[in-house]
Design a protein around this motif. Structure first.
Motif, mmCIF file in Angstrom:
data_model
loop_
_atom_site.group_PDB
_atom_site.id
_atom_site.type_symbol
_atom_site.label_atom_id
_atom_site.label_comp_id
_atom_site.label_asym_id
_atom_site.label_seq_id
_atom_site.Cartn_x
_atom_site.Cartn_y
_atom_site.Cartn_z
ATOM 1 N N ALA A 328 63.586 41.918 100.880
ATOM 2 C CA ALA A 328 64.373 42.226 99.677
ATOM 3 C C ALA A 328 64.205 41.143 98.617
ATOM 4 C CB ALA A 328 65.845 42.372 100.040
ATOM 5 N N HIS A 329 63.593 41.508 97.492
ATOM 6 C CA HIS A 329 63.365 40.537 96.414
ATOM 7 C C HIS A 329 63.705 41.127 95.045
ATOM 8 C CE1 HIS A 329 59.659 42.861 96.736
ATOM 9 N NE2 HIS A 329 59.401 42.550 95.479
ATOM 10 N N THR A 330 64.434 42.237 95.062
ATOM 11 C CA THR A 330 64.944 42.828 93.831
ATOM 12 C C THR A 330 66.457 42.999 93.987
ATOM 13 O OG1 THR A 330 64.758 45.134 94.565
ATOM 14 C CG2 THR A 330 62.800 44.126 93.552
ATOM 15 N N PRO A 331 67.200 43.082 92.888
ATOM 16 C CA PRO A 331 68.652 43.262 93.003
ATOM 17 C C PRO A 331 69.026 44.491 93.835
ATOM 18 C CG PRO A 331 68.082 42.641 90.762
ATOM 19 C CD PRO A 331 66.778 42.886 91.476
ATOM 20 N N ASP A 332 68.356 45.615 93.603
ATOM 21 C CA ASP A 332 68.678 46.842 94.326
ATOM 22 C C ASP A 332 68.391 46.705 95.815
ATOM 23 O OD1 ASP A 332 69.360 49.797 94.246
ATOM 24 O OD2 ASP A 332 67.340 49.893 95.089
ATOM 25 N N ALA A 345 78.066 45.635 110.895
ATOM 26 C CA ALA A 345 78.885 44.631 111.591
ATOM 27 C C ALA A 345 79.945 44.090 110.642
ATOM 28 C CB ALA A 345 77.990 43.510 112.109
ATOM 29 N N PRO A 346 80.987 44.881 110.365
ATOM 30 C CA PRO A 346 81.974 44.508 109.344
ATOM 31 C C PRO A 346 82.821 43.288 109.693
ATOM 32 C CG PRO A 346 82.655 46.492 110.519
ATOM 33 C CD PRO A 346 81.250 46.219 110.926
ATOM 34 N N SER A 347 82.942 42.949 110.981
ATOM 35 C CA SER A 347 83.816 41.844 111.380
ATOM 36 C C SER A 347 83.111 40.489 111.378
ATOM 37 C CB SER A 347 84.394 42.115 112.775
ATOM 38 O OG SER A 347 83.357 42.176 113.742
ATOM 39 N N ARG A 348 81.798 40.470 111.189
ATOM 40 C CA ARG A 348 81.038 39.218 111.233
ATOM 41 C C ARG A 348 80.969 38.578 109.841
ATOM 42 N NH1 ARG A 348 77.473 39.316 115.854
ATOM 43 N NH2 ARG A 348 75.997 37.973 114.759
ATOM 44 N N THR A 349 80.911 37.245 109.803
ATOM 45 C CA THR A 349 80.675 36.560 108.537
ATOM 46 C C THR A 349 79.256 36.884 108.063
ATOM 47 O OG1 THR A 349 82.154 34.734 109.118
ATOM 48 C CG2 THR A 349 80.529 34.314 107.388
ATOM 49 N N LEU A 350 79.131 37.317 106.816
ATOM 50 C CA LEU A 350 77.823 37.693 106.278
ATOM 51 C C LEU A 350 77.359 36.627 105.287
ATOM 52 C CD1 LEU A 350 75.479 39.649 105.964
ATOM 53 C CD2 LEU A 350 76.866 40.979 104.363
ATOM 54 N N ILE A 351 76.225 35.991 105.621
ATOM 55 C CA ILE A 351 75.670 34.920 104.796
ATOM 56 C C ILE A 351 74.335 35.376 104.217
ATOM 57 C CG2 ILE A 351 74.872 32.518 104.762
ATOM 58 C CD1 ILE A 351 76.645 32.053 107.251
ATOM 59 N N CYS A 352 74.171 35.211 102.930
ATOM 60 C CA CYS A 352 72.921 35.602 102.262
ATOM 61 C C CYS A 352 72.177 34.355 101.803
ATOM 62 C CB CYS A 352 73.219 36.512 101.082
ATOM 63 S SG CYS A 352 71.745 36.980 100.139
ATOM 64 N N LEU A 353 70.973 34.146 102.301
ATOM 65 C CA LEU A 353 70.106 33.041 101.884
ATOM 66 C C LEU A 353 68.939 33.639 101.112
ATOM 67 C CD1 LEU A 353 68.950 30.006 104.001
ATOM 68 C CD2 LEU A 353 67.260 31.383 102.784
ATOM 69 N N PHE A 354 68.741 33.180 99.884
ATOM 70 C CA PHE A 354 67.659 33.754 99.074
ATOM 71 C C PHE A 354 67.214 32.791 97.984
ATOM 72 C CE2 PHE A 354 71.081 34.396 96.168
ATOM 73 C CZ PHE A 354 70.528 34.577 94.909
ATOM 74 N N GLY A 355 66.061 33.070 97.425
ATOM 75 C CA GLY A 355 65.555 32.388 96.240
ATOM 76 C C GLY A 355 64.842 33.429 95.396
ATOM 77 N N CYS A 356 64.188 33.006 94.335
ATOM 78 C CA CYS A 356 63.401 33.928 93.506
ATOM 79 C C CYS A 356 62.028 33.326 93.255
ATOM 80 C CB CYS A 356 64.097 34.193 92.173
ATOM 81 S SG CYS A 356 65.613 35.169 92.321
ATOM 82 N N GLY A 357 61.018 34.182 93.237
ATOM 83 C CA GLY A 357 59.652 33.731 93.063
ATOM 84 C C GLY A 357 59.392 33.149 91.685
ATOM 85 N N GLY A 358 58.578 32.108 91.647
ATOM 86 C CA GLY A 358 58.185 31.513 90.377
ATOM 87 C C GLY A 358 57.090 32.322 89.692
ATOM 88 N N ASP A 359 56.958 32.173 88.395
ATOM 89 C CA ASP A 359 55.949 32.881 87.602
ATOM 90 C C ASP A 359 56.103 34.396 87.703
ATOM 91 O OD1 ASP A 359 54.934 30.354 87.046
ATOM 92 O OD2 ASP A 359 53.487 30.447 88.697
ATOM 93 N N ARG A 360 57.324 34.840 87.907
ATOM 94 C CA ARG A 360 57.633 36.258 88.017
ATOM 95 C C ARG A 360 58.852 36.571 87.155
ATOM 96 N NH1 ARG A 360 53.321 35.755 89.895
ATOM 97 N NH2 ARG A 360 52.431 36.622 91.822
ATOM 98 N N ASP A 361 59.269 37.818 87.145
ATOM 99 C CA ASP A 361 60.370 38.313 86.325
ATOM 100 C C ASP A 361 61.610 37.400 86.424
ATOM 101 O OD1 ASP A 361 62.279 39.753 85.000
ATOM 102 O OD2 ASP A 361 62.015 41.595 86.146
ATOM 103 N N ARG A 362 61.895 36.670 85.356
ATOM 104 C CA ARG A 362 63.018 35.726 85.363
ATOM 105 C C ARG A 362 64.357 36.418 85.137
ATOM 106 N NH1 ARG A 362 61.306 31.081 81.210
ATOM 107 N NH2 ARG A 362 63.418 30.367 81.739
ATOM 108 N N SER A 363 64.331 37.586 84.507
ATOM 109 C CA SER A 363 65.591 38.245 84.145
ATOM 110 C C SER A 363 66.392 38.710 85.351
ATOM 111 C CB SER A 363 65.314 39.435 83.220
ATOM 112 O OG SER A 363 64.552 40.430 83.879
#
Length: 465
Positions: A328-332, A345-363
């Motif tokens: 997953a590398h787009t908002p959708d 798994a609604p009862s588990r803590t949900l952690i999202c780790l992410f970054g965004c690619g360089g030289d690509r769509d900044r918006s």
């Protein structure tokens, strides 16, 4: 093959060589020129092939032609003997789901006993022979060369990702598609296309080019579906998980282990997770029916399929930690995955780790932050493939999208970020590593370095086990 046969009806113009010159290879890269080869000079995005004509001739090229991008594709089609017309070629375009859909179509038809080819973001396959890929849609010479190899090795089907950039650059011109799938259209590649309208127009090119004997397989759940097929000559077949369509699906149950689906009235258990994957599987099912496979055979084969690499790939660790690797590398795409993990798994803590690619769509960077903040309990912002951008500058643009930074941690080094997140996550937790998926490298500057998230996760599991 004679030069005049290669350039026939393409619009290419001979700059060096006679029409009757015998050609044994074609190239658009002067470094691949050799005696007997045809060098096709094309003006590209970052360089102009005409500047390398001298280098091609010095390397021994027997002929040189001036060509547009479309002419290059048509020359390749001619040289390799129109291989796409000798295959049942299926293309898919859309923002998300392309790799999963073509990969699983390839696996499904192989499980039914057919020889198949695959052209995808992850890899290219001719039967079981694998080769690496650098672009979602390869250059026309590579595409036609691989398809010719598929024909020679007895492949009956080829499943292919078709990107908006590949369409705009005419890389698939001349290909004869039996069917084309539209999955969805959301925010991506606006660094290249500039506007969403232009992005849509390029995707639509695939359906505009279909012949009367082809079929357009369309996701009715996307609001852009009617636009995609408004000018197509092909038959249109629709699928939907939310509304009326030719083929429909409903998710009845879901867990980390899979989903129970009702497809066209028949209940089927599948090993994939997530409502977006229900849509992908329905596209696969619809395509298989269009290609003439009986419904019962398709449903049985669907139930045995496993996810494509790096697509909701679950790694179970000690202390009730689950790490999910996803491309997953787009908002959708991120929203779809986070919603899936919350539902499973609604009862588990949900952690999202992410970054965004360089030289690509900044918006899309602040948009990704807003999605991560809304649908997860904690967020870790890190690097993806920074390329030639400063990783911390990318992170600053991501951070601007958070309404509050109370649940946000930033760790620039992705290796450190993954290890730290796993070690200090509450128990039980689900940790999404978003953005890299199947990739086993990280691009820093212009250097491609080995970086496999699975190895990092498994090593961290051992240290905390």
């Amino acid at each position: 093959m004679k030069l005049e046969q290669i350039i026939k009806d393409t619009g290419a113009v001979i700059l060096h060589g006679a029409p009757a010159t015998e050609i044994t290879a074609i190239c658009s890269d002067s470094r691949k020129a050799a005696p007997g080869s045809l060098f096709i000079a094309v003006k590209g995005c970052s360089s102009d092939g005409h500047d390398y004509i001298g280098a091609a001739l010095k390397a021994g090229a027997s002929a040189v032609v001036d060509a547009s991008r479309k002419a290059l594709a048509l020359c390749a089609d001619n040289f390799y003997g129109h291989p796409s017309g000798k295959l049942q070629l299926v293309g898919i375009t859309g923002t998300n789901g392309k790799t999963t859909t073509v990969t699983l179509l390839y696996r499904l038809f192989r499980s039914l006993g057919y020889e198949c080819g695959l052209l995808s973001t992850i890899a290219n396959y001719v039967g079981t022979s694998r080769s690496e890929t650098t672009n979602t849609t390869a250059d026309p010479i590579t595409i036609n060369s691989l398809m010719a190899e598929m024909v020679a090795k007895g492949c009956q089907y080829c499943f292919m990702e078709v990107s908006s950039i590949g369409l705009e650059q005419e890389r698939v011109a001349g290909l004869e598609f039996k069917a084309a799938i539209f999955s969805n259209l959301t925010h991506d590649h606006l660094d290249y296309h500039k506007t969403f309208a232009e992005y849509l127009r390029c995707k639509k090119m695939l359906f505009d080019s279909l012949g009367k004997e082809a079929c357009a397989i369309i996701n009715n759940d996307d609001k852009n579906a009617p636009v995609m097929v408004q000018n197509t000559r092909a038959d249109v077949v629709t699928y939907s998980c939310r509304s009326a369509a030719d083929h429909v699906c409903k998710v009845l149950e879901e867990s980390f282990e899979g989903m129970l689906l009702r497809i066209d009235g028949t209940e089927t258990w599948v090993k994939l997770v997530g409502r977006h994957n229900a849509s992908n599987l329905l596209a696969i099912y619809t395509t298989a029916l269009v290609l003439g496979t009986p419904k019962d055979e398709v449903l049985l084969a669907l139930s045995k399929l496993e996810s494509a690499p790096g697509r909701l790939e679950v790694l179970r660790g000690p202390d009730d930690i689950a790490v999910v690797i996803d491309y997953a590398h787009t908002p959708d795409a991120m929203e779809n995955v986070l919603k899936t993990l919350r539902e499973v798994a609604p009862s588990r803590t949900l952690i999202c780790l992410f970054g965004c690619g360089g030289d690509r769509d900044r918006s899309k960077r602040p948009e990704m932050a807003a999605i991560a903040e809304e649908f997860s309990d904690r967020v870790v912002v890190t690097s993806d493939n920074p390329r030639t951008e400063d990783p911390d500058a990318i992170i600053e643009e991501i951070m601007a999208g958070f309404g509050s930074r109370k649940k946000v941690t930033r760790i620039t080094d992705r290796d450190e970020a993954i290890r730290t997140t796993i070690q200090f996550a509450p128990r039980p937790s689900t940790i999404l590593l978003a953005g890299k998926g199947h990739e086993t490298y990280q691009i820093i500057g212009t250097q491609k370095n080995h970086f496999d998230e699975r190895e990092i996760v498994e090593e961290t599991f051992k240290n905390i086990g």
